[in-house]
Design a protein around this motif. Sequence first.
Motif, short mmCIF file in Angstrom:
data_model
loop_
_atom_site.label_atom_id
_atom_site.label_comp_id
_atom_site.label_asym_id
_atom_site.label_seq_id
_atom_site.Cartn_x
_atom_site.Cartn_y
_atom_site.Cartn_z
N VAL A 34 30.01 33.61 33.25
CA VAL A 34 31.12 32.94 33.93
C VAL A 34 32.46 33.47 33.44
CG1 VAL A 34 32.33 30.72 34.21
CG2 VAL A 34 29.83 30.83 34.42
N ASP A 35 32.58 33.61 32.11
CA ASP A 35 33.84 34.09 31.54
C ASP A 35 34.16 35.52 31.97
OD1 ASP A 35 36.10 33.58 29.67
OD2 ASP A 35 35.20 35.28 28.60
N ALA A 36 33.12 36.37 32.01
CA ALA A 36 33.31 37.78 32.38
C ALA A 36 33.76 37.90 33.84
CB ALA A 36 32.02 38.57 32.16
N ILE A 37 33.10 37.13 34.72
CA ILE A 37 33.47 37.18 36.14
C ILE A 37 34.88 36.65 36.34
CG2 ILE A 37 32.95 36.24 38.43
CD1 ILE A 37 29.98 36.28 37.59
N HIS A 38 35.21 35.58 35.60
CA HIS A 38 36.54 34.98 35.70
C HIS A 38 37.63 36.00 35.32
CE1 HIS A 38 39.94 32.33 35.12
NE2 HIS A 38 40.00 32.66 33.85
N ARG A 39 37.40 36.76 34.27
CA ARG A 39 38.39 37.73 33.79
C ARG A 39 38.44 38.97 34.67
NH1 ARG A 39 36.69 39.77 29.65
NH2 ARG A 39 34.95 38.47 28.95
N ASP A 40 37.27 39.49 35.03
CA ASP A 40 37.21 40.74 35.80
C ASP A 40 37.63 40.56 37.26
OD1 ASP A 40 36.30 41.86 33.49
OD2 ASP A 40 34.22 42.01 34.11
N LYS A 41 37.17 39.49 37.87
CA LYS A 41 37.40 39.29 39.30
C LYS A 41 38.55 38.33 39.60
CE LYS A 41 33.76 41.78 40.39
NZ LYS A 41 33.91 43.11 41.05
N LYS A 42 39.07 37.71 38.53
CA LYS A 42 40.17 36.74 38.69
C LYS A 42 39.78 35.60 39.63
CE LYS A 42 43.76 40.19 37.82
NZ LYS A 42 44.95 40.89 38.34
N VAL A 79 32.84 29.98 40.05
CA VAL A 79 31.71 30.75 39.53
C VAL A 79 30.56 29.83 39.18
CG1 VAL A 79 30.95 32.43 37.83
CG2 VAL A 79 33.31 32.50 38.65
N PHE A 80 30.85 28.71 38.50
CA PHE A 80 29.81 27.73 38.17
C PHE A 80 29.10 27.25 39.44
CE2 PHE A 80 31.97 26.90 33.99
CZ PHE A 80 30.85 27.10 33.19
N GLN A 81 29.89 26.92 40.46
CA GLN A 81 29.30 26.43 41.70
C GLN A 81 28.46 27.51 42.38
OE1 GLN A 81 32.56 25.01 44.10
NE2 GLN A 81 33.07 23.34 42.69
N ALA A 82 28.89 28.77 42.27
CA ALA A 82 28.13 29.89 42.86
C ALA A 82 26.78 30.05 42.18
CB ALA A 82 28.94 31.18 42.76
N ILE A 83 26.76 29.93 40.85
CA ILE A 83 25.50 30.05 40.11
C ILE A 83 24.58 28.88 40.43
CG2 ILE A 83 24.46 30.14 37.81
CD1 ILE A 83 27.00 31.53 36.83
N GLN A 142 25.73 37.70 45.63
CA GLN A 142 26.23 37.42 46.98
C GLN A 142 27.30 36.33 46.94
OE1 GLN A 142 23.22 36.15 49.74
NE2 GLN A 142 24.71 35.54 51.29
N LYS A 143 27.02 35.26 46.19
CA LYS A 143 27.98 34.16 46.10
C LYS A 143 29.28 34.60 45.44
CE LYS A 143 25.40 30.89 47.88
NZ LYS A 143 25.77 30.22 49.15
N ILE A 144 29.16 35.45 44.43
CA ILE A 144 30.36 35.93 43.73
C ILE A 144 31.19 36.81 44.66
CG2 ILE A 144 31.21 37.35 41.83
CD1 ILE A 144 30.10 34.57 41.05
N ARG A 145 30.52 37.63 45.47
CA ARG A 145 31.24 38.47 46.42
C ARG A 145 31.99 37.61 47.44
NH1 ARG A 145 26.62 43.10 47.53
NH2 ARG A 145 27.12 44.42 45.72
N GLU A 146 31.33 36.54 47.88
CA GLU A 146 31.98 35.62 48.81
C GLU A 146 33.19 34.97 48.15
OE1 GLU A 146 29.05 32.90 50.16
OE2 GLU A 146 27.94 34.39 51.33
N ALA A 147 33.00 34.55 46.89
CA ALA A 147 34.11 33.92 46.16
C ALA A 147 35.25 34.90 45.94
CB ALA A 147 33.60 33.39 44.82
N GLU A 148 34.88 36.16 45.64
CA GLU A 148 35.90 37.20 45.45
C GLU A 148 36.65 37.45 46.75
OE1 GLU A 148 36.17 41.72 43.56
OE2 GLU A 148 34.27 40.96 44.29
N ARG A 149 35.92 37.50 47.86
CA ARG A 149 36.56 37.68 49.17
C ARG A 149 37.51 36.52 49.47
NH1 ARG A 149 32.94 36.06 54.00
NH2 ARG A 149 33.50 34.10 52.99
N ASP A 150 37.04 35.29 49.21
CA ASP A 150 37.87 34.11 49.49
C ASP A 150 39.13 34.12 48.63
OD1 ASP A 150 35.96 33.34 51.29
OD2 ASP A 150 35.05 31.82 50.00
N SER A 151 38.96 34.52 47.36
CA SER A 151 40.11 34.57 46.44
C SER A 151 41.12 35.61 46.91
CB SER A 151 39.63 34.89 45.02
OG SER A 151 40.71 35.04 44.14
N LEU A 152 40.60 36.77 47.34
CA LEU A 152 41.46 37.84 47.82
C LEU A 152 42.18 37.41 49.11
CD1 LEU A 152 42.04 40.72 46.78
CD2 LEU A 152 40.33 41.57 48.39
N HIS A 153 41.44 36.73 49.97
CA HIS A 153 42.03 36.25 51.23
C HIS A 153 43.17 35.27 50.94
CE1 HIS A 153 42.39 33.36 54.58
NE2 HIS A 153 42.18 34.41 55.35
#
Length: 404
Positions: free
Chosen positions: A10-18, A24-28, A86-97
């Motif tokens: 969770v911490d790594a994804i939070h830092r790398d993908k912002k 992230v917790f909900q995605a897992i 897949q969920k992280i990619r969706e979250a990353e897309r939503d964050s970027l959007h």
Amino acid sequence: MNPSEVLRIVDAIHRDKKIDKEIVFQAIESALVSASRKYHPEEAEVVINIDRKDGSISGHIDGLPMDPEETVGRIGAQTAKQVIIQKIREAERDSLHDEYDELIGQMVNGIVHRSEGGATIVTLDNVEAILPRSEQIPGESFHANDRVRAVVFEVRKQGSRVKVVLSRTNKKFVERLFDQEIPEITEDVIEIRNISREPGYRSKVAVDSSDQRVDCVGACVGVRGNRIKNIVDELSGERIDIVRWSENPQELITNALQPAEVEEVILCQMMGRAIVLVREDQLSLAIGRRGQNVRLASKLCGWDIEIMLREELEEQIERAVTGFTSIAGVTEEVAEQLVGEGFLSYDDLSVIETDAMMEMGEFTEEQVEQIRDAAELKADEAEKAMETERRRIRDEKLKDGSAQ
């Protein structure tokens, strides 16, 4: 997947993908539920929770606790990993959007990556954006590695990606350039009240000052025109007219039509029309090349501006009064009221509001409808007569040409 590993992921994804940790917790959790369903009936209610503090995982099936080994072990690490990705990619897309959606109308800087069928692909900080040909200033072109400035025009989700559309033709682009070049604007001393633009050719920018000691027009032009020159250069030579704003429509219209000299502005409130009288030597200047000056002034002021010589107006008034009184039920007094409100043709009269017409002559709704119908019929007749005359003139020219 032990608790410490969960927290580390969770911490790594939070830092790398912002991406926010909660997302992230909900995605897992969602990934583990999806993977777990393969081992249980479809109708079973599966709930999996991750402790946000220590990373421990607990699960329930139809309200009954799941065995810890079943919660994580039987699910299958590979399956869970795929769903998590897949969920992280969706979250990353939503964050970027969300990030770029907040930037709509704001200036961004990028580097040209390549061109595709007229469109230019621009690399921004964390996304590739598209600058369509329709959003480029006419005549400009870009090459790989060129730096480019534009405003974010549109942002939308497209599958697992985010499509960011840029624009250099939107009037917001001109506004952002003024923000960058004129410090008094960012300091809220000068305000841009409105902009009308024909990209690549000409823009009119109406400005106002909150401090009477600051000349809003002079500040935007700069010493020897240095400030406005930088903006014009960025806009590929587009002409910029700085217009002094006024709450008085007559004064604003006069300013907007500069450099033409205006004799008088007559406002026709009911029609939303402004009749502007000029001298004959100012007529072409007021109208502008292909009507550009008056067209941009109309957009800037919010009035339908019509440029006339005083003689033309007098002729139109006389013709309109004569024409209106030829309609059954319209007296000369009513005709003069109509002309005073800016109704100068049968076309104008055919679209008059019922209430307004009823007030002028104490007409009934039925009478107003009859007057509008008559005006529309006469407008059609006048159009046919004009077309006949144009055809006659054209035929005469053809005859003269063949005779020679």
